[in-house]
Design an enzyme around this catalytic site. Structure first.
Site, mmCIF file in Angstrom:
data_model
loop_
_atom_site.group_PDB
_atom_site.id
_atom_site.type_symbol
_atom_site.label_atom_id
_atom_site.label_comp_id
_atom_site.label_asym_id
_atom_site.label_seq_id
_atom_site.Cartn_x
_atom_site.Cartn_y
_atom_site.Cartn_z
ATOM 1 C CB CYS A 2 -0.818 0.049 1.287
ATOM 2 S SG CYS A 2 -1.599 -1.498 1.704
ATOM 3 N NE ARG A 27 4.088 2.117 -1.472
ATOM 4 C CZ ARG A 27 5.267 1.552 -1.280
ATOM 5 N NH1 ARG A 27 6.265 1.891 -2.052
ATOM 6 N NH2 ARG A 27 5.453 0.678 -0.328
ATOM 7 C CD1 TRP A 75 -3.032 -4.440 -5.201
ATOM 8 C CD2 TRP A 75 -1.395 -5.520 -4.140
ATOM 9 N NE1 TRP A 75 -2.676 -5.527 -5.964
ATOM 10 C CE2 TRP A 75 -1.682 -6.203 -5.341
ATOM 11 C CE3 TRP A 75 -0.393 -6.025 -3.313
ATOM 12 C CZ2 TRP A 75 -1.006 -7.356 -5.725
ATOM 13 C CZ3 TRP A 75 0.273 -7.170 -3.695
ATOM 14 C CH2 TRP A 75 -0.039 -7.832 -4.895
ATOM 15 C CG ASN A 101 3.345 -0.507 2.842
ATOM 16 O OD1 ASN A 101 2.861 -1.510 2.337
ATOM 17 N ND2 ASN A 101 4.524 -0.044 2.505
ATOM 18 N N GLY A 102 2.168 -3.035 5.036
ATOM 19 C CA GLY A 102 2.938 -4.199 5.527
ATOM 20 C C GLY A 102 1.988 -5.292 5.959
ATOM 21 C CD GLU A 487 10.210 -7.903 -19.400
ATOM 22 O OE1 GLU A 487 10.075 -8.817 -18.563
ATOM 23 O OE2 GLU A 487 9.776 -6.758 -19.217
ATOM 24 C CE LYS A 491 6.446 -5.596 -19.150
ATOM 25 N NZ LYS A 491 7.523 -5.863 -18.324
ATOM 26 C CD GLU A 494 3.979 -7.237 -16.331
ATOM 27 O OE1 GLU A 494 4.421 -7.200 -15.173
ATOM 28 O OE2 GLU A 494 4.537 -6.649 -17.271
ATOM 29 C CG HIS A 510 11.531 -31.063 -26.760
ATOM 30 N ND1 HIS A 510 11.795 -32.319 -27.233
ATOM 31 C CD2 HIS A 510 12.638 -30.326 -27.015
ATOM 32 C CE1 HIS A 510 13.021 -32.352 -27.741
ATOM 33 N NE2 HIS A 510 13.555 -31.155 -27.621
ATOM 34 C CE LYS A 609 7.095 0.236 -11.601
ATOM 35 N NZ LYS A 609 7.307 -0.526 -12.841
HETATM 36 C C1 G6P Z 1 5.899 -6.551 -9.568
HETATM 37 C C2 G6P Z 1 5.881 -5.577 -10.731
HETATM 38 C C3 G6P Z 1 6.848 -6.039 -11.823
HETATM 39 C C4 G6P Z 1 8.225 -6.216 -11.244
HETATM 40 C C5 G6P Z 1 8.229 -7.148 -10.030
HETATM 41 C C6 G6P Z 1 9.561 -7.100 -9.304
HETATM 42 O O1 G6P Z 1 5.352 -7.762 -9.964
HETATM 43 O O2 G6P Z 1 4.572 -5.465 -11.262
HETATM 44 O O3 G6P Z 1 6.886 -5.083 -12.866
HETATM 45 O O4 G6P Z 1 9.078 -6.732 -12.226
HETATM 46 O O5 G6P Z 1 7.237 -6.740 -9.084
HETATM 47 O O6 G6P Z 1 9.711 -5.812 -8.798
HETATM 48 P P1 G6P Z 1 11.115 -5.157 -8.431
HETATM 49 O O7 G6P Z 1 10.752 -3.779 -7.916
HETATM 50 O O8 G6P Z 1 11.729 -6.017 -7.371
HETATM 51 O O9 G6P Z 1 11.935 -5.107 -9.660
#
Ligand code: G6P
Length: 614
Positions: A2, A27, A75, A101-102, A487, A491, A494, A510, A609
């Protein structure tokens, strides 16, 4: 996970809190709320499900005049998103409000004990347990709020950044942290607190990052006071913020993600600056220069990370093994921490995290440190937990990344890993001076090569219309292009919610090859490298099964251009530098597909994020 904000001063409390919450929406954004000690002497708490804009609508008819306040964007972890579970949480008597937050790990035990004492709970949150505990101690011991907070925190096991206020005290906010971030901004006759500095950077550049176990007393008209849980004074280390407000806004782009994609020439320049010197002949990474013996003697490197950072880590393995001849393992931090890792003082652990706050990566760092390994951090957020918990490290310097789907942080991480590998190779002599100079010069050309790749945006936007309605995608690559395939697929998942699988192109036969038909496009990353002829056969295999192919190729490519349905041509680069170049069209592809589908690209559903809980 959060975001929390607090303000005390003569400014408009509500406006400052709301603006701060908007900055912290990356967040979490499933519910939001504010608590303010109002002009009317009441503790006014307004909270609701949904984004911060919902809260603003909810508050439009309320009494918003206030002397101080705290706010929260959530969150959910304990308790589903709901009005009741939203923060601030209040004590039973309605006198005390908290934002948190935590996670409080022992909340169940504490809750049961409080219920025994007659306490009634309104929400399912662990946070309410903490505020009820504070109230219980305050009333039972007839002590001050500050003492009650300290005593309550001594009973808590878990992670927290909290801010607490009470109705009868319109001049004080109490804040504390353990494993979750908390920054305090010191202005002229006003003070701020927040999960990071973005909510207050426009008001003050003076910032104090609270440390684990510290409690801050933020009192109107008095200097900031910080103690530990036993009331011993702590040193106050005021930092000057370098973050500018324009960095935080969209800069004319419709979304942060697109802005961040287009910022990459500039962010890569910032990332390289001062690190490739003497025209490319020398690579200068302070974290390596200051720890030469460690890198010379390293018997193994273990990379830990999550999400996109893990993909960068996988590229780090290819880079370090190729250039430095040191064995490298790459682990998901969440698996590593529970895998009984075997480490000793000759292991180097590299933790990669954009936010520097990912709970699993932070836990992995602590384990590695306790086992005697040398721990090196690669982060973006300056002053965040991972850089503070590691022995040495390297920032990627790409500026705040707001879009939840990581783009510029990924290319920054890959760039830093490339520079790190080169710096170690230079130290160990595993590459010749000529090889280093050749790569150093090419690295200096990368920002302009990225500018060129970004000119493909219109073509990608056009192609995205063809691919928007596919329900499944396969992303294929070999060698350095395999992590790029992973990656690219991530993307797409996501932000467009389309199922996509990244796969090593040769492994396709395979299993995934059985899925190929005209309905499932394959995105094939096939630059001119030493595996080029091999991937040409993989392209043929897909084609032979009626698959539709979008290929990322090197300018001037002939073979794949003849086979693929569509191609995107990128500038030629040495093999180890291709991932930065080839990943960018994939970022654009996912962006435009998500836009075509009307998705919220900056805030995809269910994702946040920064994941500061397990
Ligand atoms: C979340 C974000 C991703 C990120 C991952 C690791 O899942 O949505 O975009 O790659 O966390 O985050 P970090 O801040 O440790 O790179």
């Amino acid at each position: 996970m959060c975001g929390i904000v607090g303000y005390i001063g003569d400014g408009n409390v509500y406006d400052i809190l709301i603006k701060g919450l908007h900055r912290l929406e990356y967040r979490g954004y499933d519910s939001a709320g504010v608590a303010m000690v109002g002009d009317d002497g009441q503790l006014n708490v307004y909270k609701t499900m949904g984004k911060v804009s919902n809260l603003e609508t909810f508050c439009s008819q309320k009494n918003l005049g206030a002397r101080l306040g705290i706010a929260h964007t959530r969150w959910a972890t304990h308790g589903e998103p709901s009005d009741t579970n939203a923060h601030p949480q209040t004590s039973q008597d309605g006198n005390i409000a908290i934002v948190h937050n935590g996670t409080i790990e022992n909340y169940k035990v504490l809750k049961d004990a409080l219920i025994q004492h007659g306490c009634k709970f309104a929400s399912e949150t662990d946070t309410e347990v903490l505020v009820q505990l504070i109230e219980y101690i305050r009333v039972t011991n007839k002590c001050s709020l500050l003492t009650a907070v300290r005593e309550a925190l001594k009973q808590v096991v878990g992670a927290y950044a909290i801010a607490v206020i009470e109705k009868s005290n319109p001049d004080t906010i109490i804040a504390a942290r353990q494993s979750s971030p908390l920054a305090i901004g010191i202005g002229d006759n006003e003070m701020f607190l927040a999960s990071d500095a973005t909510p207050f950077v426009e008001y003050t550049k003076e910032c104090v990052y609270l440390k684990d176990g510290e409690v801050a007393v933020i009192r109107r008209g008095e200097p900031l006071k910080i103690t530990d849980l036993d009331n011993k004074d702590a040193r106050i280390d005021v930092k000057t913020l370098e973050l500018s407000i324009s960095e935080l806004e969209k800069g004319g782009y419709p979304h942060f993600m697109l802005k961040e994609i287009f910022q990459q020439p500039e962010t890569l320049r910032d990332c390289i600056r001062g690190r490739v010197v003497e025209g490319g002949r020398k690579i200068n990474i302070n974290g390596v220069n200051d720890n030469k013996e460690v890198f010379l003697n390293a018997k193994r490197i273990v990379i830990v990370a999550c999400g996109t950072s893990w993909h960068a880590g996988l590229l780090g393995k290819y880079l370090i093994q190729d250039m430095c001849k040191i064995p490298v393992e790459v682990e998901y931090a969440s698996e590593f921490r529970y895998s009984n890792p075997v480490l000793d003082e000759r292991d180097v652990v590299i933790a990669i995290s954009q936010s520097g706050e990912t709970a699993d990566t932070l836990a992995a760092v602590k384990i590695a440190r306790d086992m005697g390994a040398f721990v090196f951090g690669i982060s973006n957020a300056v002053g965040s937990s991972i850089p503070r918990e590691t022995f040495s490290g390297c920032y990627i310097h790409v500026g705040p990344e707001i879009g939840v789907a990581s783009t510029k942080a990924f290319t920054g991480q890959v760039m830093v890993l490339t520079l790190l590998a080169l710096a170690i190779a230079q130290l160990k002599g595993t590459l010749t001076d000529a090889e280093i100079e050749n790569l150093g010069k090419k690295i200096l050309e990368i920002p302009s090569a990225v500018e060129k790749v970004l000119k493909l945006a219109d073509k990608v936007e056009h192609l995205s219309l063809i691919y928007t309605y596919a329900r499944n995608f396969l992303y294929l690559g070999r060698g350095y292009s395999y992590p790029v395939a992973l990656e690219g697929a991530l993307k797409l998942k996501e932000i467009s919610y389309i199922h996509a699988e990244g796969y090593p192109a040769a492994e396709m036969k395979h299993g995934p090859i059985a899925l190929i038909d005209a309905e499932m496009p394959s995105v094939i990353i096939a630059p001119k490298d030493h595996l080029y002829e091999k991937i040409v056969s993989n392209v043929q295999q897909v084609k032979a099964r009626g698959g539709n192919i979008l290929a990322i190729v090197t300018e001037g490519d002939q073979q794949i251009c003849r086979l693929a349905d569509h191609v995107l041509e990128v500038p030629d680069m040495p093999e180890c530098l291709t991932p930065i170049i080839t990943s960018i069209p994939l970022q654009l592809l996912s962006y435009y597909i998500a836009i075509n589908k009307g998705k919220n690209v900056d805030m995809p559903r269910n994702l946040a994020k920064s994941v500061t809980v397990e």
